[in-house]
Design a protein around this motif. Structure first.
Motif, PDB file in Angstrom:
ATOM      1  N   TYR A 140       0.831  -1.204   0.000  1.00 38.12           N
ATOM      2  CA  TYR A 140       0.000   0.000   0.000  1.00 38.12           C
ATOM      3  C   TYR A 140       0.863   1.249   0.000  1.00 38.12           C
ATOM      4  O   TYR A 140       0.384   2.338  -0.226  1.00 38.12           O
ATOM      5  N   ARG A 141       2.191   1.063   0.271  1.00 37.95           N
ATOM      6  CA  ARG A 141       3.049   2.248   0.289  1.00 37.95           C
ATOM      7  C   ARG A 141       3.988   2.189  -0.931  1.00 37.95           C
ATOM      8  O   ARG A 141       5.212   2.192  -0.806  1.00 37.95           O
TER       9      ARG A 141
ATOM     10  N   SER B 278      -5.290  -4.513   1.994  1.00 34.89           N
ATOM     11  CA  SER B 278      -4.506  -4.077   3.158  1.00 34.89           C
ATOM     12  C   SER B 278      -4.265  -5.193   4.167  1.00 34.89           C
ATOM     13  O   SER B 278      -3.521  -5.016   5.119  1.00 34.89           O
TER      14      SER B 278
ATOM     15  N   GLY C 162       7.694  -5.272   8.506  1.00 34.15           N
ATOM     16  CA  GLY C 162       6.746  -5.789   9.498  1.00 34.15           C
ATOM     17  C   GLY C 162       5.952  -6.965   8.947  1.00 34.15           C
ATOM     18  O   GLY C 162       5.636  -7.925   9.659  1.00 34.15           O
ATOM     19  N   THR C 163       5.688  -6.905   7.660  1.00 35.46           N
ATOM     20  CA  THR C 163       4.880  -7.935   7.001  1.00 35.46           C
ATOM     21  C   THR C 163       5.584  -9.289   6.944  1.00 35.46           C
ATOM     22  O   THR C 163       4.945 -10.333   6.799  1.00 35.46           O
TER      23      THR C 163
ATOM     24  N   ASN D 247      11.403   0.194   6.397  1.00 33.78           N
ATOM     25  CA  ASN D 247      11.349   1.603   6.823  1.00 33.78           C
ATOM     26  C   ASN D 247      11.407   1.739   8.343  1.00 33.78           C
ATOM     27  O   ASN D 247      11.122   2.783   8.900  1.00 33.78           O
TER      28      ASN D 247
ATOM     29  N   PHE E  94       9.631   0.668  10.851  1.00 33.89           N
ATOM     30  CA  PHE E  94       8.455   0.558  11.714  1.00 33.89           C
ATOM     31  C   PHE E  94       7.320  -0.220  11.055  1.00 33.89           C
ATOM     32  O   PHE E  94       7.116  -0.104   9.854  1.00 33.89           O
TER      33      PHE E  94
HETATM   34  C1  TPP Z   1      -3.017  -9.425   8.640  1.00 38.34           C
HETATM   35  C2  TPP Z   1      -2.951  -8.018   9.139  1.00 38.34           C
HETATM   36  N1  TPP Z   1      -2.571  -7.792  10.418  1.00 38.34           N
HETATM   37  C3  TPP Z   1      -2.502  -6.519  10.880  1.00 38.34           C
HETATM   38  C4  TPP Z   1      -2.815  -5.473  10.090  1.00 38.34           C
HETATM   39  C5  TPP Z   1      -2.751  -4.061  10.647  1.00 38.34           C
HETATM   40  N2  TPP Z   1      -1.604  -3.362  10.040  1.00 38.34           N
HETATM   41  C6  TPP Z   1      -1.773  -2.560   8.981  1.00 38.34           C
HETATM   42  S1  TPP Z   1      -0.340  -1.910   8.442  1.00 38.34           S
HETATM   43  C7  TPP Z   1       0.550  -2.694   9.631  1.00 38.34           C
HETATM   44  C8  TPP Z   1       2.044  -2.513   9.711  1.00 38.34           C
HETATM   45  C9  TPP Z   1       2.790  -3.061   8.543  1.00 38.34           C
HETATM   46  O1  TPP Z   1       4.142  -2.674   8.595  1.00 38.34           O
HETATM   47  P1  TPP Z   1       5.151  -2.896   7.443  1.00 38.34           P
HETATM   48  O2  TPP Z   1       4.891  -4.176   6.744  1.00 38.34           O
HETATM   49  O3  TPP Z   1       6.519  -2.719   7.986  1.00 38.34           O
HETATM   50  O4  TPP Z   1       4.816  -1.757   6.373  1.00 38.34           O
HETATM   51  P2  TPP Z   1       4.819  -0.162   6.520  1.00 38.34           P
HETATM   52  O5  TPP Z   1       3.440   0.239   6.928  1.00 38.34           O
HETATM   53  O6  TPP Z   1       5.855   0.201   7.518  1.00 38.34           O
HETATM   54  O7  TPP Z   1       5.119   0.369   5.176  1.00 38.34           O
HETATM   55  C10 TPP Z   1      -0.296  -3.433  10.460  1.00 38.34           C
HETATM   56  C11 TPP Z   1       0.170  -4.223  11.599  1.00 38.34           C
HETATM   57  C12 TPP Z   1      -3.245  -5.754   8.775  1.00 38.34           C
HETATM   58  N3  TPP Z   1      -3.572  -4.792   7.917  1.00 38.34           N
HETATM   59  N4  TPP Z   1      -3.288  -7.025   8.322  1.00 38.34           N
END
Ligand code: TPP
Length: 401
Positions: free
Chosen positions: A112-113, A161, A193-194, A221, A223
């Motif tokens: 999404y980013r 998302s 985070g993913t 990034n 976080f």
């Molecule tokens: C399966 C799932 N768990 C939790 C979330 C809530 N959530 C949305 S964005 C996010 C953080 C993701 O971080 P990262 O992958 O590092 O990407 P960034 O936003 O830093 O670009 C979370 C936990 C979600 N959308 N889907």
């Protein structure tokens, strides 16, 4: 006699009498590949990509445009004009550097980013604005949250998302490409985070075992909303995971657009010529809040953000390189920025003036032929809207009910 070495688990294994655990803490950290120093100078021994001035300028223009559009849409959310937004501040080089190094026919699965990737592919400012305002020209017909873009014409899969959804899908799409003997690859973006999602690991494993031509591009990034990378995993970040799956992997300075370009270009060559996945970990920093729903000052110092921006900003670094090499100048910078600001304002105004899609659109596009139960609901919904039209602000919607 039959060779049974494959029963030992993947080829002939060396043997030892030394009882020693492999200790990852003893391994050297994976280095960060760079081309430009922070002051925009070429690092000694580094090779810049063989791109001409026009191509370099195009990359710079797109990074600046992304930044300006992000600022405007973020403000639009603050003003209540759109319900949600999520900026790409600080990550302009990861997106433009990688997008410019692959082919348009290569298929993108984003998280999404990755707005800059779609911008590079020719999605127009109006297209972004229409989607974020969820109006009748929004390609997703108002069914998606803002920034959840998708475009078949731009070979860009619609964003989900739900984290990591895109990753096994990307491996599968790459497998399909391989089966159809395509000369293209898939580019799959995700945040660090993913990688904590099981789907990320399923995707790595499938892609490695089935030898799928997919570039796994991690935007590290720092976080995942409020969770810092240091609490996300142990070991040496994301790049070190690749080796365990048998995936060639590299770590790159995500704030150095030329380094990201070089790395992605080679990744693509490996992917397509050897038909196998490649993993890139681009080290960067999320300058903006996670999204407009979260205020990051609750979990990090505002000083950290401004210090980072002063020292590592990818747009400033690239601009210094262009100025030093007489490819760009301050006068053109000002004219260019003013014209982008005008274009962005026009796109937002145009998007704001339009109506939303007709609400009955929610019943379309799911099935080729609408099933009976849905047809019934569709009819009831239309009757309901007719009967209670005074209860709804139907003026805001496209009239074809
Ligand atoms: C399966 C799932 N768990 C939790 C979330 C809530 N959530 C949305 S964005 C996010 C953080 C993701 O971080 P990262 O992958 O590092 O990407 P960034 O936003 O830093 O670009 C979370 C936990 C979600 N959308 N889907």
């Amino acid at each position: 006699m039959r060779d049974l070495s494959s029963l030992e688990g993947g080829g002939k294994l060396p043997k030892t009498t030394e009882l020693k655990f492999l200790n990852p803490d003893e391994n050297p950290r994976i280095p960060v590949y760079r081309v430009l120093a922070r002051n925009g100078h070429l690092l000694q021994g580094a090779s810049p990509p063989s791109l001409d001035k026009t191509e370099l300028l195009e990359m710079y223009h797109q990074m600046v445009t992304l930044n300006i559009m992000d600022t405007a849409l973020n403000v639009a959310e603050r003003q209540g004009l759109i319900p949600f937004y999520l900026t790409n501040f600080g990550e302009e080089a990861t997106q433009i550097g990688s997008a410019s190094a692959v082919k348009f026919e290569d298929f993108v699965f984003g998280q999404y980013r990755e707005t800059g990737v779609l911008l590079w592919r020719g999605f127009r400012l109006e297209d972004f604005a229409n989607q974020c305002f969820n109006n009748d020209l929004d390609g997703t017909k108002g069914r998606q949250m803002p920034v959840h873009y998708g475009s078949k014409e731009h070979n860009f899969m619609t964003i989900s998302s739900t984290l990591a959804t895109q990753m096994p899908q990307a491996a599968g799409a790459a497998y399909a490409m391989k089966m159809s003997k395509s000369e293209n690859c898939v580019v799959c973006y995700f945040g660090e985070g993913t990688t904590s999602e099981g789907d990320a690991h399923a995707a790595f494993n499938f892609a490695a075992v089935l030898k799928c031509p997919v570039i796994f591009f991690c935007r590290n990034n720092g976080f995942a909303i409020s969770t810092p990378a240091s609490e996300q995993y142990s070991g040496d970040g994301v790049a070190s995971r690749g080796a365990g799956y048998g995936i060639p992997s590299i770590r790159v300075d995500g704030n150095d657009v030329l380094a990201v370009y070089n790395v992605t270009k080679v990744a693509r060559e490996i992917c397509v010529s050897e038909s196998r996945p490649v993993l890139i970990e681009a080290m960067t920093y999320r300058v903006g809040d996670h999204s407009t729903l979260v205020d990051s000052s609750g979990y990090r110092h505002a000083d950290d953000v401004s210090t980072w921006d002063t020292r590592f900003n990818p747009i400033t670094r690239f601009k210094k390189y262009l100025l030093d090499n007489d490819i760009w100048d301050e006068e053109r910078e000002e004219t260019f920025k003013q014209s982008v600001i005008r274009d962005v304002e026009d796109a937002l105004r145009g998007a704001q003036e339009r109506k939303y899609c007709n609400p009955t659109e929610m019943f379309t596009d799911v099935y080729n032929v609408m099933p009976k139960n849905l047809e019934k609901q569709h009819k009831e919904f239309k009757e309901h809207l007719q009967k209670y039209q005074h209860e709804y602000d139907l003026e805001k919607f496209h009239p074809d009910i």
